[in-house]
Design a protein around this motif. Structure first.
Motif, PDB file in Angstrom:
ATOM      1  N   THR A  76     102.990   3.886 -76.555  1.00 39.34           N
ATOM      2  CA  THR A  76     101.622   3.977 -77.084  1.00 39.34           C
ATOM      3  C   THR A  76     101.570   3.465 -78.519  1.00 39.34           C
ATOM      4  O   THR A  76     100.653   2.718 -78.902  1.00 39.34           O
ATOM      5  N   ALA A  77     102.554   3.833 -79.319  1.00 37.37           N
ATOM      6  CA  ALA A  77     102.586   3.407 -80.712  1.00 37.37           C
ATOM      7  C   ALA A  77     102.691   1.895 -80.817  1.00 37.37           C
ATOM      8  O   ALA A  77     102.018   1.270 -81.650  1.00 37.37           O
ATOM      9  N   ALA A  78     103.526   1.279 -79.967  1.00 35.27           N
ATOM     10  CA  ALA A  78     103.675  -0.181 -80.005  1.00 35.27           C
ATOM     11  C   ALA A  78     102.359  -0.869 -79.700  1.00 35.27           C
ATOM     12  O   ALA A  78     101.978  -1.848 -80.361  1.00 35.27           O
ATOM     13  N   GLN A  79     101.641  -0.372 -78.694  1.00 30.13           N
ATOM     14  CA  GLN A  79     100.338  -0.954 -78.352  1.00 30.13           C
ATOM     15  C   GLN A  79      99.358  -0.811 -79.517  1.00 30.13           C
ATOM     16  O   GLN A  79      98.612  -1.742 -79.841  1.00 30.13           O
ATOM     17  N   LEU A  80      99.377   0.341 -80.149  1.00 29.80           N
ATOM     18  CA  LEU A  80      98.454   0.579 -81.257  1.00 29.80           C
ATOM     19  C   LEU A  80      98.811  -0.264 -82.484  1.00 29.80           C
ATOM     20  O   LEU A  80      97.929  -0.756 -83.187  1.00 29.80           O
ATOM     21  N   TYR A  81     100.108  -0.441 -82.738  1.00 30.95           N
ATOM     22  CA  TYR A  81     100.505  -1.314 -83.844  1.00 30.95           C
ATOM     23  C   TYR A  81     100.004  -2.743 -83.612  1.00 30.95           C
ATOM     24  O   TYR A  81      99.509  -3.404 -84.537  1.00 30.95           O
ATOM     25  N   ALA A  82     100.144  -3.222 -82.393  1.00 30.16           N
ATOM     26  CA  ALA A  82      99.683  -4.578 -82.076  1.00 30.16           C
ATOM     27  C   ALA A  82      98.166  -4.683 -82.248  1.00 30.16           C
ATOM     28  O   ALA A  82      97.648  -5.680 -82.771  1.00 30.16           O
ATOM     29  N   GLU A  83      97.454  -3.655 -81.799  1.00 25.31           N
ATOM     30  CA  GLU A  83      95.996  -3.645 -81.958  1.00 25.31           C
ATOM     31  C   GLU A  83      95.616  -3.590 -83.443  1.00 25.31           C
ATOM     32  O   GLU A  83      94.708  -4.289 -83.893  1.00 25.31           O
ATOM     33  N   ALA A  84      96.326  -2.777 -84.209  1.00 25.57           N
ATOM     34  CA  ALA A  84      96.052  -2.671 -85.640  1.00 25.57           C
ATOM     35  C   ALA A  84      96.318  -3.995 -86.348  1.00 25.57           C
ATOM     36  O   ALA A  84      95.605  -4.365 -87.296  1.00 25.57           O
ATOM     37  N   ALA A  85      97.341  -4.720 -85.907  1.00 30.61           N
ATOM     38  CA  ALA A  85      97.651  -6.016 -86.509  1.00 30.61           C
ATOM     39  C   ALA A  85      96.486  -6.982 -86.342  1.00 30.61           C
ATOM     40  O   ALA A  85      96.165  -7.748 -87.256  1.00 30.61           O
ATOM     41  N   ARG A  86      95.844  -6.936 -85.182  1.00 31.71           N
ATOM     42  CA  ARG A  86      94.700  -7.837 -84.951  1.00 31.71           C
ATOM     43  C   ARG A  86      93.518  -7.493 -85.853  1.00 31.71           C
ATOM     44  O   ARG A  86      92.689  -8.347 -86.148  1.00 31.71           O
ATOM     45  N   LYS A  87      93.434  -6.245 -86.284  1.00 32.16           N
ATOM     46  CA  LYS A  87      92.332  -5.800 -87.143  1.00 32.16           C
ATOM     47  C   LYS A  87      92.678  -5.856 -88.634  1.00 32.16           C
ATOM     48  O   LYS A  87      91.829  -5.545 -89.474  1.00 32.16           O
ATOM     49  N   ALA A  88      93.910  -6.228 -88.966  1.00 39.47           N
ATOM     50  CA  ALA A  88      94.378  -6.133 -90.357  1.00 39.47           C
ATOM     51  C   ALA A  88      93.518  -6.991 -91.286  1.00 39.47           C
ATOM     52  O   ALA A  88      93.117  -8.104 -90.929  1.00 39.47           O
ATOM     53  N   PRO A  89      93.235  -6.492 -92.508  1.00 41.63           N
ATOM     54  CA  PRO A  89      92.365  -7.214 -93.441  1.00 41.63           C
ATOM     55  C   PRO A  89      93.046  -8.354 -94.177  1.00 41.63           C
ATOM     56  O   PRO A  89      92.375  -9.156 -94.810  1.00 41.63           O
ATOM     57  N   ASN A  90      94.379  -8.444 -94.114  1.00 48.10           N
ATOM     58  CA  ASN A  90      95.060  -9.531 -94.807  1.00 48.10           C
ATOM     59  C   ASN A  90      96.337  -9.895 -94.064  1.00 48.10           C
ATOM     60  O   ASN A  90      96.817  -9.155 -93.199  1.00 48.10           O
ATOM     61  N   LEU A  91      96.881 -11.044 -94.432  1.00 42.50           N
ATOM     62  CA  LEU A  91      98.037 -11.587 -93.712  1.00 42.50           C
ATOM     63  C   LEU A  91      99.268 -10.706 -93.864  1.00 42.50           C
ATOM     64  O   LEU A  91     100.003 -10.475 -92.891  1.00 42.50           O
ATOM     65  N   ALA A  92      99.515 -10.209 -95.073  1.00 36.84           N
ATOM     66  CA  ALA A  92     100.717  -9.396 -95.295  1.00 36.84           C
ATOM     67  C   ALA A  92     100.694  -8.137 -94.441  1.00 36.84           C
ATOM     68  O   ALA A  92     101.716  -7.756 -93.840  1.00 36.84           O
ATOM     69  N   GLU A  93      99.544  -7.490 -94.359  1.00 41.25           N
ATOM     70  CA  GLU A  93      99.443  -6.275 -93.557  1.00 41.25           C
ATOM     71  C   GLU A  93      99.558  -6.598 -92.069  1.00 41.25           C
ATOM     72  O   GLU A  93     100.190  -5.855 -91.305  1.00 41.25           O
ATOM     73  N   ARG A  94      98.972  -7.709 -91.663  1.00 33.02           N
ATOM     74  CA  ARG A  94      99.067  -8.111 -90.254  1.00 33.02           C
ATOM     75  C   ARG A  94     100.522  -8.358 -89.858  1.00 33.02           C
ATOM     76  O   ARG A  94     100.981  -7.907 -88.803  1.00 33.02           O
ATOM     77  N   ASP A  95     101.252  -9.053 -90.713  1.00 33.31           N
ATOM     78  CA  ASP A  95     102.662  -9.333 -90.412  1.00 33.31           C
ATOM     79  C   ASP A  95     103.471  -8.041 -90.341  1.00 33.31           C
ATOM     80  O   ASP A  95     104.339  -7.888 -89.470  1.00 33.31           O
TER      81      ASP A  95
END
Length: 379
Positions: free
Chosen positions: A348-367
């Motif tokens: 569940t955490a892995a799925q949520l991390y991937a979803e959060a990455a798509r919503k990230a406000p900047n490149l560093a946070e997305r990576d």
């Protein structure tokens, strides 16, 4: 030519012109002409009183630019009738007036930030544009609109310190880009404000900035990737800034006029005080977040409180606190991922991390979030 001196004098001189009756745009034009004259004259004929020289020259330029003789005489008559405050009181009043003018409620937050950096900070339009990664012409238009908006504004009521502090905090959170370190600039301006006004929340904001800025060197790895607080090398934190921030905060808290910046600084101080991440006093941090909820009722504060509850009372308690919040709050999904990982629900955490990455406000946070998802998927 001492450019730092000119830059430090600019806001107080500009404020004098505004107080004397010049509208903001005309006052800044006159100020710029005076600065050019200083660059030309001072190397061979430096003045004894640099500020007085700039005020005199800028005021003359303003009067010369006044088209109507009657308007000029009216301004001069008003100036002659104006009671002369003591030098220290005038300097404080002028500085505060300029801060309040640049944070006027009629301005948008972005315009207020740009105008503050231009008028109070003394940065050039090009420097501000580079810091915000926009074309210089775009920033020039933004600043011009802001100056037109506040032209003619007169203060018949005390300015709102809270609005000024929000603008300065916005500047601080922009951090660093180009050749202008906005975090350092925000600290400089907040120090200036703290010297001009005795207010515990001004001290609270300065303490908060110093405590956050102290961790700056440890926030990124050599490859530029984000390093979470728990994984940072605390030996790279600036202990001098931490000590100063804690001292300023303790002095402010002793006045028993708690505000949101003091409470935020208290949280930052508790993080700074912990020798290791495992030794962080999360119970006390939750208590400070409870104070912040009382003061602001901010959804972001409640989100941060959920993280703290998860650390103090376990991940399931944190998830219970998170469940009461709107999932559209920025970084809600990232917090959910972290708490689920702490609770052992790795898929569940892995799925949520991937979803959060798509919503990230900047490149560093997305990576960073993408790497977290990949790490759990690999396990």
């Amino acid at each position: 030519m001492d450019e730092a001196l000119l830059r430090s004098l600019t806001p107080s001189v500009l404020a004098v012109l505004v107080r004397r009756g010049a509208d903001f745009a005309a006052a800044e034009d006159a100020m710029q002409e005076a600065l050019l004259e200083a660059v030309r004259v001072w190397p061979t004929d430096p003045p004894r009183d640099a500020k007085g020289w700039l005020i005199t020259v800028a005021w003359r330029r303003f009067l010369d630019a006044s088209r109507a003789e009657t308007a000029r005489r009216r301004r001069e008559d008003l100036l002659d009738q104006e009671p002369a405050p003591g030098p220290a009181a005038a300097a404080v009043d002028d500085t505060l007036q300029l801060y309040f003018l640049c944070a006027h409620p009629s301005l948008t937050p972005s315009s207020a930030v740009a105008l503050t950096l231009r008028a109070v900070g003394g940065l050039t339009t090009r420097q501000i544009a580079q810091a915000y990664l926009v074309p210089e012409a775009t920033m020039a238009q933004r600043i011009s609109r802001a100056k037109r908006t506040v032209s003619g504004v007169r203060f018949d009521q005390p300015g709102d310190v809270a609005t000024v502090l929000r603008v300065l905090y916005l500047v601080f959170n922009e951090g660093y880009s180009g050749d202008v370190d906005l975090a350092a600039e925000a600290i400089r301006l907040t120090r200036q404000l703290a010297a001009a006004i005795d207010h515990p929340e001004v001290s609270g904001l300065l303490a908060l900035m110093l405590l956050h800025h102290a961790r700056r060197a440890a926030r990124t790895a050599p490859d530029g990737s984000l390093v979470p607080l728990a994984e940072q090398d605390r030996g790279r934190w600036d202990t001098g800034s931490i000590a100063e921030g804690v001292h300023i905060l303790q002095t402010a808290l002793a006045r028993d006029r708690l505000g949101e910046f003091q409470a935020q600084a208290a949280v930052a101080a508790l993080h700074a005080d912990a020798p290791t991440a495992a030794e962080t006093d999360w119970v006390q941090i939750v208590e400070w977040y409870d104070e912040l909820v009382r003061l602001t009722d901010s959804p972001v504060v409640r989100l941060n409180r959920a993280v703290a509850v998860g650390e103090a009372d376990g991940p399931r308690a944190g998830l219970a606190a998170l469940a009461a919040l709107d999932d559209s709050i920025p970084r809600h999904t990232a917090v959910a991922a972290y708490l689920h990982e702490r609770d052992g629900a790795l898929a569940t955490a892995a799925q949520l991390y991937a979803e959060a990455a798509r919503k990230a406000p900047n490149l560093a946070e997305r990576d960073h979030l993408t790497r977290q998802a990949a790490r759990l998927n690999a396990r």
